[in-house]
Design a protein around this motif. Structure first.
Motif, PDB file in Angstrom:
ATOM      1  N   ALA A 128     109.139  71.090  36.521  1.00 33.63           N
ATOM      2  CA  ALA A 128     107.742  71.531  36.514  1.00 33.63           C
ATOM      3  C   ALA A 128     106.874  70.561  35.721  1.00 33.63           C
ATOM      4  N   GLU A 129     107.429  70.020  34.621  1.00 36.87           N
ATOM      5  CA  GLU A 129     106.681  69.042  33.822  1.00 36.87           C
ATOM      6  C   GLU A 129     106.399  67.782  34.625  1.00 36.87           C
ATOM      7  N   ARG A 147     106.141  67.536  37.896  1.00 38.54           N
ATOM      8  CA  ARG A 147     105.117  67.836  38.903  1.00 38.54           C
ATOM      9  C   ARG A 147     103.737  67.898  38.281  1.00 38.54           C
ATOM     10  N   ALA A 148     103.650  68.484  37.091  1.00 36.90           N
ATOM     11  CA  ALA A 148     102.365  68.560  36.393  1.00 36.90           C
ATOM     12  C   ALA A 148     101.872  67.158  36.030  1.00 36.90           C
ATOM     13  N   ALA A 149     102.763  66.304  35.556  1.00 41.22           N
ATOM     14  CA  ALA A 149     102.391  64.925  35.213  1.00 41.22           C
ATOM     15  C   ALA A 149     101.941  64.161  36.454  1.00 41.22           C
ATOM     16  N   ASP A 150     102.628  64.382  37.571  1.00 47.79           N
ATOM     17  CA  ASP A 150     102.244  63.737  38.823  1.00 47.79           C
ATOM     18  C   ASP A 150     100.852  64.195  39.257  1.00 47.79           C
ATOM     19  N   ALA A 151     100.574  65.481  39.112  1.00 52.33           N
ATOM     20  CA  ALA A 151      99.255  66.013  39.482  1.00 52.33           C
ATOM     21  C   ALA A 151      98.156  65.406  38.606  1.00 52.33           C
ATOM     22  N   VAL A 152      98.431  65.264  37.318  1.00 53.10           N
ATOM     23  CA  VAL A 152      97.461  64.645  36.410  1.00 53.10           C
ATOM     24  C   VAL A 152      97.235  63.191  36.817  1.00 53.10           C
ATOM     25  N   ARG A 162      95.740  62.646  27.430  1.00 53.10           N
ATOM     26  CA  ARG A 162      95.119  63.908  26.994  1.00 53.10           C
ATOM     27  C   ARG A 162      93.990  63.715  25.995  1.00 53.10           C
TER      28      ARG A 162
END
Length: 117
Positions: free
Chosen positions: A2-3, A5-10, A60
């Protein structure tokens, strides 16, 4: 997972913002997330006879931007750009590697000609 995927989305969101920023500066986006045997280039852009292979880094905080890019990462982008040049550049075009750094609340930082060999 999940991390990741979240990094890829960012990362993808940052690439969209960087492309928007470049278009506002008069650049044409030729391609996104281009892979070669030497590595990946986030954006390929053209303005006149200049073709830029652009690495986009999203962090961030603005403070984290200072360490977002290093010589190893730039060398990888430069190597990929060298392989991809014939696909995007015409004879006589100038080529360079740029970096766009993004963080919430700050204007995009565009570092032109970041890789000097």
């Amino acid at each position: 997972m999940a991390e990741r995927r979240a990094a890829d989305a960012v990362g993808r969101r940052g690439e969209r913002i960087a492309a928007w920023w470049l278009r506002l500066q008069g650049w044409e986006i030729l391609d996104r997330r281009v892979r070669s045997r030497a590595g990946e280039v986030d954006l390929v852009a053209r303005r006149g006879t200049l073709v830029a292979f652009v690495e986009v880094k999203t962090r961030r905080s603005a403070a984290a931007l200072d360490t977002a890019i290093d010589a190893r990462r730039l060398a990888r982008v430069a190597a990929a750009a060298e392989v991809l040049m014939p696909r995007y550049a015409a004879p006589g075009d100038d080529i360079r590697v740029d970096v766009i750094l993004l963080a919430p609340g700050v204007r995009p930082r565009h570092i032109e000609n970041a890789w000097i060999d």
